[in-house]
Design a protein around this motif. Structure first.
Motif, PDB file in Angstrom:
ATOM      1  N   ASN A 146       7.362   2.045  11.142  1.00  0.00           N
ATOM      2  CA  ASN A 146       6.176   2.257  11.996  1.00  0.00           C
ATOM      3  C   ASN A 146       5.597   3.733  11.973  1.00  0.00           C
ATOM      4  O   ASN A 146       4.927   3.623  12.833  1.00  0.00           O
ATOM      5  CB  ASN A 146       6.285   1.761  13.413  1.00  0.00           C
ATOM      6  N   ARG A 147       6.003   4.466  10.930  1.00  0.00           N
ATOM      7  CA  ARG A 147       5.331   5.569  10.846  1.00  0.00           C
ATOM      8  C   ARG A 147       4.374   5.480   9.775  1.00  0.00           C
ATOM      9  O   ARG A 147       4.385   5.893   8.756  1.00  0.00           O
ATOM     10  CB  ARG A 147       6.477   6.468  10.444  1.00  0.00           C
ATOM     11  N   PHE A 148       3.035   4.999  10.357  1.00  0.00           N
ATOM     12  CA  PHE A 148       2.281   4.317   9.448  1.00  0.00           C
ATOM     13  C   PHE A 148       1.352   5.727   8.761  1.00  0.00           C
ATOM     14  O   PHE A 148       0.862   5.462   7.570  1.00  0.00           O
ATOM     15  CB  PHE A 148       1.275   3.699  10.023  1.00  0.00           C
ATOM     16  N   LYS A 149       1.065   6.704   9.506  1.00  0.00           N
ATOM     17  CA  LYS A 149       0.363   7.983   9.019  1.00  0.00           C
ATOM     18  C   LYS A 149       1.251   8.634   7.769  1.00  0.00           C
ATOM     19  O   LYS A 149       0.509   8.751   6.696  1.00  0.00           O
ATOM     20  CB  LYS A 149       0.177   9.011   9.987  1.00  0.00           C
TER      21      LYS A 149
ATOM     22  N   GLU B 179       6.693   2.825   6.419  1.00  0.00           N
ATOM     23  CA  GLU B 179       6.052   1.565   7.152  1.00  0.00           C
ATOM     24  C   GLU B 179       7.121   0.766   7.903  1.00  0.00           C
ATOM     25  O   GLU B 179       6.964   0.222   9.063  1.00  0.00           O
ATOM     26  CB  GLU B 179       5.624   0.599   5.939  1.00  0.00           C
TER      27      GLU B 179
ATOM     28  N   TYR C 170      -3.743   0.219   7.088  1.00  0.00           N
ATOM     29  CA  TYR C 170      -4.742   0.212   7.940  1.00  0.00           C
ATOM     30  C   TYR C 170      -5.022  -0.495   9.087  1.00  0.00           C
ATOM     31  O   TYR C 170      -5.479  -0.414   9.995  1.00  0.00           O
ATOM     32  CB  TYR C 170      -5.894   0.395   6.780  1.00  0.00           C
TER      33      TYR C 170
ATOM     34  N   SER D 126      -2.550  -2.307  10.323  1.00  0.00           N
ATOM     35  CA  SER D 126      -1.583  -1.915  11.499  1.00  0.00           C
ATOM     36  C   SER D 126      -2.015  -0.833  12.293  1.00  0.00           C
ATOM     37  O   SER D 126      -1.702  -0.593  13.567  1.00  0.00           O
ATOM     38  CB  SER D 126       0.072  -1.502  10.662  1.00  0.00           C
ATOM     39  N   LEU D 127      -2.890   0.203  11.602  1.00  0.00           N
ATOM     40  CA  LEU D 127      -3.547   1.289  12.460  1.00  0.00           C
ATOM     41  C   LEU D 127      -4.556   0.840  13.039  1.00  0.00           C
ATOM     42  O   LEU D 127      -5.443   1.704  13.624  1.00  0.00           O
ATOM     43  CB  LEU D 127      -3.629   2.424  11.377  1.00  0.00           C
ATOM     44  N   LYS D 128      -5.043  -0.379  13.028  1.00  0.00           N
ATOM     45  CA  LYS D 128      -6.259  -0.905  13.751  1.00  0.00           C
ATOM     46  C   LYS D 128      -7.639  -0.319  12.776  1.00  0.00           C
ATOM     47  O   LYS D 128      -8.582  -0.236  13.755  1.00  0.00           O
ATOM     48  CB  LYS D 128      -6.387  -0.712  15.163  1.00  0.00           C
ATOM     49  N   GLN D 129      -7.444   0.255  11.798  1.00  0.00           N
ATOM     50  CA  GLN D 129      -8.607   0.798  10.815  1.00  0.00           C
ATOM     51  C   GLN D 129      -9.085  -0.311  10.026  1.00  0.00           C
ATOM     52  O   GLN D 129      -8.887  -0.167   8.867  1.00  0.00           O
ATOM     53  CB  GLN D 129      -8.034   2.038  10.163  1.00  0.00           C
TER      54      GLN D 129
END
Length: 232
Positions: free
Chosen positions: A162-165, A159, A200, A202-205
C-alpha cells in the motif's frame, strides 16, 4: 544416469543439456527438469578434473534453466536453490560487465520467487541488488529489459505494501523503458499502463486514472482498425 559413462562426461553433459532444451521447447517441463537434474548429478559425481571450468559453466546454465522451470511450475523453494547456486558459480566463470548483467538476472528471479512466497522485504532486497549490478554500465536492450522488469516488480511490492506513491515511481520508470523498447501499443506497455491506472484509483486520483484508461482504449481501437485495414 546408468546409460552414460563417466569417461565421456563432457559429451554426456552437453547431450543432457540439449535434451533439456528440446523438451523445454516442446513444453515438456518435467522431462526437461529430469534431464537437468541428471546433468547436475553427473557433474557432482564426476572425477574428471580436465573439465572443471566447462562443468561449472554447464552447472550454472543448467541451474538457470532449472530455476526458470521451477518458477514456472510454482516450485519457488526449488527455484531459489537453483538461483543461489547460479549466484555462487557466476563469479568463477564470468568477468565484469557480463558478470553484472547475469547476476542482475539472477537477483531479479530470486526477487520474483520471494514475491510469490509472500516475503516482500527480502524480495525488495534482491531486486535492488539486481539494479545495483547494472549501475554505471552503458545501457543496451538486455540491460534496459532487466531494469524494466526489476522496476515493475519493485512497483508490485510497493503496491502490495500500500505504498502507492513509491509504486507509481517504479511503475513509471519501468513504463519509460518498456515504451522505448517495445512501442506504445505493445501488450506489456498497455498492461503496465493499466496497473498505473489502478494505483491512481487506489489514491482516489480518478481523473488521472480515467485519462490513462481512455488512452489504452484509444490505442487498442487504433490497433484493431490498423489490423482490419491490413487484412482488406
Amino acid at each position: 544416469s546408468k546409460q552414460y559413462n563417466q569417461e565421456d562426461n563432457p559429451n554426456n553433459i552437453e547431450m543432457l543439456y540439449t535434451l533439456a532444451e528440446c523438451n523445454l521447447n516442446l513444453s515438456n517441463l518435467e522431462d526437461s527438469k529430469n534431464a537437468l537434474n541428471e546433468l547436475l548429478l553427473l557433474i557432482e559425481t564426476s572425477n574428471n578434473n580436465n573439465y572443471i571450468k566447462e562443468n561449472l559453466i554447464y552447472r550454472q546454465k543448467a541451474n538457470m534453466l532449472l530455476g526458470a522451470i521451477s518458477l514456472n511450475l510454482g516450485e519457488y523453494n526449488n527455484a531459489l536453490k537453483s538461483y543461489f547456486s547460479c549466484e555462487n558459480d557466476l563469479p568463477k566463470i564470468c568477468k565484469e560487465p557480463e558478470l553484472n548483467v547475469k547476476l542482475s538476472a539472477v537477483y531479479l528471479n530470486i526477487g520474483l520467487c520471494y514475491i510469490y512466497l509472500g516475503n516482500k522485504n527480502i524480495a525488495e532486497k534482491y531486486l535492488k541488488k539486481g539494479l545495483s549490478q547494472t549501475e554505471g554500465i552503458l545501457g543496451n536492450d538486455t540491460i534496459h529489459k532487466l531494469n524494466a522488469d526489476i522496476f515493475e516488480n519493485l512497483g508490485v511490492i510497493y503496491e502490495m505494501m500500500n505504498r502507492f506513491k513509491d509504486c507509481l515511481i517504479f511503475y513509471k520508470k519501468s513504463l519509460k523503458l518498456k515504451f522505448n523498447l517495445y512501442g506504445e501499443a505493445h501488450d506489456e506497455v498497455l498492461e503496465l499502463q493499466y496497473k498505473i491506472s489502478e494505483v491512481y484509483l487506489s489514491l482516489k486520483q480518478f481523473e488521472q486514472a480515467e485519462e490513462i484508461l481512455s488512452s489504452i482504449i484509444e490505442l487498442i481501437l487504433k490497433q484493431k482498425i490498423n489490423n482490419a485495414t491490413q487484412e482488406t
